[in-house]
Design a protein around this motif. Structure first.
Motif, PDB file in Angstrom:
ATOM      1  N   UNK A   5       1.719   9.328  -5.926  1.00 22.18           N
ATOM      2  CA  UNK A   5       2.209  10.691  -5.695  1.00 22.18           C
ATOM      3  C   UNK A   5       3.314  11.044  -6.684  1.00 22.18           C
ATOM      4  N   UNK A   6       4.164  10.079  -6.961  1.00 22.83           N
ATOM      5  CA  UNK A   6       5.210  10.328  -7.956  1.00 22.83           C
ATOM      6  C   UNK A   6       4.582  10.674  -9.305  1.00 22.83           C
ATOM      7  N   UNK A   7       3.514   9.984  -9.646  1.00 16.77           N
ATOM      8  CA  UNK A   7       2.832  10.267 -10.902  1.00 16.77           C
ATOM      9  C   UNK A   7       2.242  11.663 -10.933  1.00 16.77           C
ATOM     10  N   UNK A   8       1.662  12.066  -9.812  1.00 19.99           N
ATOM     11  CA  UNK A   8       1.071  13.408  -9.744  1.00 19.99           C
ATOM     12  C   UNK A   8       2.160  14.479  -9.857  1.00 19.99           C
ATOM     13  N   UNK A   9       3.244  14.256  -9.138  1.00 20.62           N
ATOM     14  CA  UNK A   9       4.347  15.228  -9.183  1.00 20.62           C
ATOM     15  C   UNK A   9       4.925  15.301 -10.599  1.00 20.62           C
ATOM     16  N   UNK A  10       5.095  14.151 -11.210  1.00 18.45           N
ATOM     17  CA  UNK A  10       5.644  14.132 -12.567  1.00 18.45           C
ATOM     18  C   UNK A  10       4.718  14.846 -13.544  1.00 18.45           C
ATOM     19  N   UNK A  11       3.407  14.624 -13.381  1.00 19.85           N
ATOM     20  CA  UNK A  11       2.452  15.273 -14.277  1.00 19.85           C
ATOM     21  C   UNK A  11       2.513  16.779 -14.121  1.00 19.85           C
ATOM     22  N   UNK A  12       2.637  17.211 -12.880  1.00 19.30           N
ATOM     23  CA  UNK A  12       2.677  18.656 -12.641  1.00 19.30           C
ATOM     24  C   UNK A  12       3.952  19.274 -13.188  1.00 19.30           C
ATOM     25  N   UNK A  13       5.028  18.496 -13.161  1.00 23.99           N
ATOM     26  CA  UNK A  13       6.302  19.004 -13.667  1.00 23.99           C
ATOM     27  C   UNK A  13       6.494  18.668 -15.138  1.00 23.99           C
ATOM     28  N   UNK A  14       5.478  18.044 -15.744  1.00 27.38           N
ATOM     29  CA  UNK A  14       5.538  17.680 -17.165  1.00 27.38           C
ATOM     30  C   UNK A  14       6.776  16.855 -17.476  1.00 27.38           C
ATOM     31  N   UNK A  61       0.830  -1.203   0.000  1.00 31.51           N
ATOM     32  CA  UNK A  61       0.000   0.000   0.000  1.00 31.51           C
ATOM     33  C   UNK A  61       0.863   1.250   0.000  1.00 31.51           C
ATOM     34  N   UNK A  62       1.926   1.216   0.781  1.00 30.14           N
ATOM     35  CA  UNK A  62       2.821   2.367   0.838  1.00 30.14           C
ATOM     36  C   UNK A  62       3.476   2.610  -0.524  1.00 30.14           C
ATOM     37  N   UNK A  63       3.839   1.517  -1.171  1.00 25.99           N
ATOM     38  CA  UNK A  63       4.446   1.663  -2.501  1.00 25.99           C
ATOM     39  C   UNK A  63       3.440   2.243  -3.486  1.00 25.99           C
ATOM     40  N   UNK A  64       2.197   1.855  -3.299  1.00 28.97           N
ATOM     41  CA  UNK A  64       1.148   2.371  -4.176  1.00 28.97           C
ATOM     42  C   UNK A  64       0.980   3.874  -3.990  1.00 28.97           C
ATOM     43  N   UNK A 110       9.297  13.968  -2.361  1.00 29.74           N
ATOM     44  CA  UNK A 110       8.151  13.105  -2.656  1.00 29.74           C
ATOM     45  C   UNK A 110       7.960  12.081  -1.541  1.00 29.74           C
ATOM     46  N   UNK A 111       9.072  11.597  -1.013  1.00 27.26           N
ATOM     47  CA  UNK A 111       8.959  10.599   0.064  1.00 27.26           C
ATOM     48  C   UNK A 111       8.320  11.227   1.310  1.00 27.26           C
ATOM     49  N   UNK A 112       8.692  12.458   1.602  1.00 25.13           N
ATOM     50  CA  UNK A 112       8.079  13.115   2.757  1.00 25.13           C
ATOM     51  C   UNK A 112       6.587  13.354   2.531  1.00 25.13           C
ATOM     52  N   UNK A 113       6.242  13.747   1.316  1.00 25.59           N
ATOM     53  CA  UNK A 113       4.820  13.930   1.002  1.00 25.59           C
ATOM     54  C   UNK A 113       4.078  12.609   1.179  1.00 25.59           C
ATOM     55  N   UNK A 114       4.713  11.534   0.721  1.00 33.44           N
ATOM     56  CA  UNK A 114       4.098  10.213   0.831  1.00 33.44           C
ATOM     57  C   UNK A 114       3.854   9.847   2.294  1.00 33.44           C
ATOM     58  N   UNK A 115       4.832  10.132   3.124  1.00 31.79           N
ATOM     59  CA  UNK A 115       4.683   9.820   4.554  1.00 31.79           C
ATOM     60  C   UNK A 115       3.532  10.628   5.175  1.00 31.79           C
ATOM     61  N   UNK A 116       3.424  11.875   4.767  1.00 31.03           N
ATOM     62  CA  UNK A 116       2.340  12.720   5.282  1.00 31.03           C
ATOM     63  C   UNK A 116       0.985  12.171   4.852  1.00 31.03           C
ATOM     64  N   UNK A 117       0.906  11.756   3.610  1.00 28.84           N
ATOM     65  CA  UNK A 117      -0.355  11.200   3.103  1.00 28.84           C
ATOM     66  C   UNK A 117      -0.682   9.894   3.834  1.00 28.84           C
ATOM     67  N   UNK A 118       0.302   9.077   4.036  1.00 29.39           N
ATOM     68  CA  UNK A 118       0.067   7.805   4.745  1.00 29.39           C
ATOM     69  C   UNK A 118      -0.451   8.061   6.155  1.00 29.39           C
TER      70      UNK A 118
END
Lengths: 88, 226
Positions: free
Chosen positions: A13-22, A5-8, A71-79
């Motif tokens: 989040x990586x996908x969202x960040x990548x999309x925002x940064x094109x 789940x954490x990897x998911x 991104x990892x910190x954002x992921x931890x916050x979301x988790x």
């Protein structure tokens, strides 16, 4: 939260960040300081956060939003937010 | 406030698949804008959507495939910092659009219980923007409805997002919270009932929102970023 789940979450989040940064998700290092990425201004970071909040139906505290840098910190916050939501 | 320049949209809006314009007595009101139930009150003064309030925003709404929208262009009397629209008014516009969406969906007045707005970029005085609201599908049987809204600029870039929770209340039950005459209440009740009839089922049985939740803001090409 399980490892899977954490990897998911990290992947989403990586996908969202990548999309925002094109850029491609594969180019996003989870430990990279987003502030060092060309074009990643505060507006884009806020857009990322807004997308992440909507994707997970959560509200992140601004105190947190403006202190996370990778991104990892954002992921931890979301988790944490997801865990708190599940416990509520 | 200026009229929207977008094309009329006629996609289904209610759970019955009926366009909202049909729900409201064939009244896509003027030039494709929706006629909200409040228009049966000759002198309603809603700051957000009344055409009678000289100090209000006079918002008008159009159907969208997944909700409704309003187009707005605010002037210097609505600014905070010079040239920048007051953020609180964006909250008003989001609230107004989400709230009217619920009224049109369920045929009941809806009271805002919570709302959160994220301001992503300044909204400039004189610039045309659109607020798009949709209902978030919720748990069966819930008496609360969650909604979300995006404010986008002319290029489609999202400049603010909002999320809110509403509690629909039957008009009769809401009478102790609003000031309205018996006669006006009767007229409003009839048009609200027509709206509810068109959606076909009691609120508790209705799956709010017509589409699965996307979980994404509109994708914005990098070239459109501010």
């Amino acid at each position: 939260m399980s490892t899977t789940a954490a990897e998911s979450v990290l992947s989403t989040i990586t996908g969202i960040v990548a999309a925002e940064l094109a850029t491609a998700p594969g180019t996003i290092d989870p430990d990279l300081d987003l502030r060092s990425v060309a074009g990643a201004d505060s507006v884009k970071v806020l857009r990322m956060i807004a997308r992440i909040e909507r994707a997970y139906d959560i509200e992140l505290d601004d105190e947190t939003v403006f202190t996370v840098t990778t991104v990892r910190e954002v992921t931890e916050v979301v988790e944490r937010a997801l865990a708190e939501g599940a416990a509520a | 406030m200026t009229a929207s320049t977008e094309d009329t949209r006629t996609a289904p809006a209610g759970t019955s698949g009926k366009p909202l314009a049909d729900v409201l007595g064939g009244a896509a009101a003027d030039d494709g804008h929706l006629r909200t139930p409040w228009t049966v009150l000759e002198d309603y003064q809603c700051f957000g959507c009344s055409p009678h309030n000289a100090h209000g925003l006079r918002l008008r709404f159009r159907e969208r495939p997944d909700g409704i929208s309003t187009t707005f262009q605010l002037g210097p009397t609505h600014e905070s910092y010079p040239g920048v629209v007051h953020g609180g008014l964006l909250g008003v516009i989001c609230d107004e659009t989400m709230g009217n969406l619920i009224v049109l969906r369920v045929g009941q007045p809806a009271f805002t219980t919570a709302m959160r707005v994220r301001f992503l970029a300044p909204v400039l005085v004189g610039a045309v923007h659109e607020c798009r609201a949709r209902i978030i599908p919720g748990a069966d049987g819930s008496t609360l409805i969650n909604t979300e809204a995006d404010v986008v600029d002319a290029a489609g870039t999202v400049v603010a997002t909002a999320r809110a929770t509403y509690r629909p209340v039957a008009l009769e039950a809401a009478r102790d919270r609003i000031q309205i005459s018996d006669d006006a209440a009767g007229r409003l009740a009839r048009v609200l009932a027509a709206t509810a009839d068109a959606t076909g089922r009691p609120l508790a049985d209705q799956p709010v929102g017509d589409e699965p939740r996307g979980g994404q803001l509109p994708n914005v090409p990098a070239s459109e970023e501010s």
